[in-house]
Design a protein around this motif. Structure first.
Motif, PDB file in Angstrom:
ATOM      1  N   THR A   7       0.851  -1.188   0.000  1.00  0.00           N
ATOM      2  CA  THR A   7       0.000   0.000   0.000  1.00  0.00           C
ATOM      3  C   THR A   7       0.892   1.245   0.000  1.00  0.00           C
ATOM      4  OG1 THR A   7      -0.062   0.191   2.407  1.00  0.00           O
ATOM      5  CG2 THR A   7      -1.742  -1.228   1.370  1.00  0.00           C
ATOM      6  N   PRO A   8       0.342   2.381  -0.368  1.00  0.00           N
ATOM      7  CA  PRO A   8       1.134   3.625  -0.284  1.00  0.00           C
ATOM      8  C   PRO A   8       1.666   3.866   1.125  1.00  0.00           C
ATOM      9  CG  PRO A   8      -0.805   4.000  -1.621  1.00  0.00           C
ATOM     10  CD  PRO A   8      -0.954   2.618  -1.007  1.00  0.00           C
ATOM     11  N   ARG A  11       4.723   1.687   1.725  1.00  0.00           N
ATOM     12  CA  ARG A  11       5.891   2.239   1.030  1.00  0.00           C
ATOM     13  C   ARG A  11       6.436   3.461   1.766  1.00  0.00           C
ATOM     14  NH1 ARG A  11       2.995   0.486  -3.383  1.00  0.00           N
ATOM     15  NH2 ARG A  11       1.989   2.473  -3.813  1.00  0.00           N
ATOM     16  N   GLN A  12       5.542   4.347   2.224  1.00  0.00           N
ATOM     17  CA  GLN A  12       5.991   5.534   2.957  1.00  0.00           C
ATOM     18  C   GLN A  12       6.664   5.132   4.269  1.00  0.00           C
ATOM     19  OE1 GLN A  12       3.011   8.268   4.356  1.00  0.00           O
ATOM     20  NE2 GLN A  12       4.509   9.884   4.675  1.00  0.00           N
ATOM     21  N   LEU A  82      -0.332   8.417   5.725  1.00  0.00           N
ATOM     22  CA  LEU A  82      -0.474   9.310   4.582  1.00  0.00           C
ATOM     23  C   LEU A  82      -1.653  10.237   4.798  1.00  0.00           C
ATOM     24  CD1 LEU A  82       0.037   6.897   1.573  1.00  0.00           C
ATOM     25  CD2 LEU A  82       1.563   8.706   2.308  1.00  0.00           C
TER      26      LEU A  82
END
Length: 84
Positions: A7-8, A11-12, A82
């Motif tokens: 998922t974003p 990754r972050q 995020l």
């Protein structure tokens, strides 16, 4: 075995972990830190650059120990979500 795409947020989180480890490593060489933690310099490079955003717990713990980071600090640095 097929890996589920990250998922974003995952990754972050991996990028945040890498940034923390790079900063804590400072002027020490990647090879020196990796060897002290019992892993390859390539593995540490992948973690620091976010290319390995979900390293094993014991890998993170070993690197954190070598760098003098508490696991609480590592977790806190990676907990931001995020926006949006």
């Amino acid at each position: 075995m097929v890996r589920t795409p990250l998922t974003p947020w995952e990754r972050q989180r991996g990028e945040q972990l890498g940034a923390l480890l790079r900063e804590a490593r400072g002027a020490r060489s990647m090879v020196e830190v990796a060897a002290a933690a019992g892993l390859s310099a390539e593995t540490l490079r992948k973690i620091e650059t976010g290319r390995a955003p979900t390293p094993a717990f014991f890998t993170v713990a070993a690197v954190a120990t070598v760098l003098g980071l508490s696991l609480d600090r590592v977790a806190a640095a990676c907990e931001l979500r995020l926006a949006g």
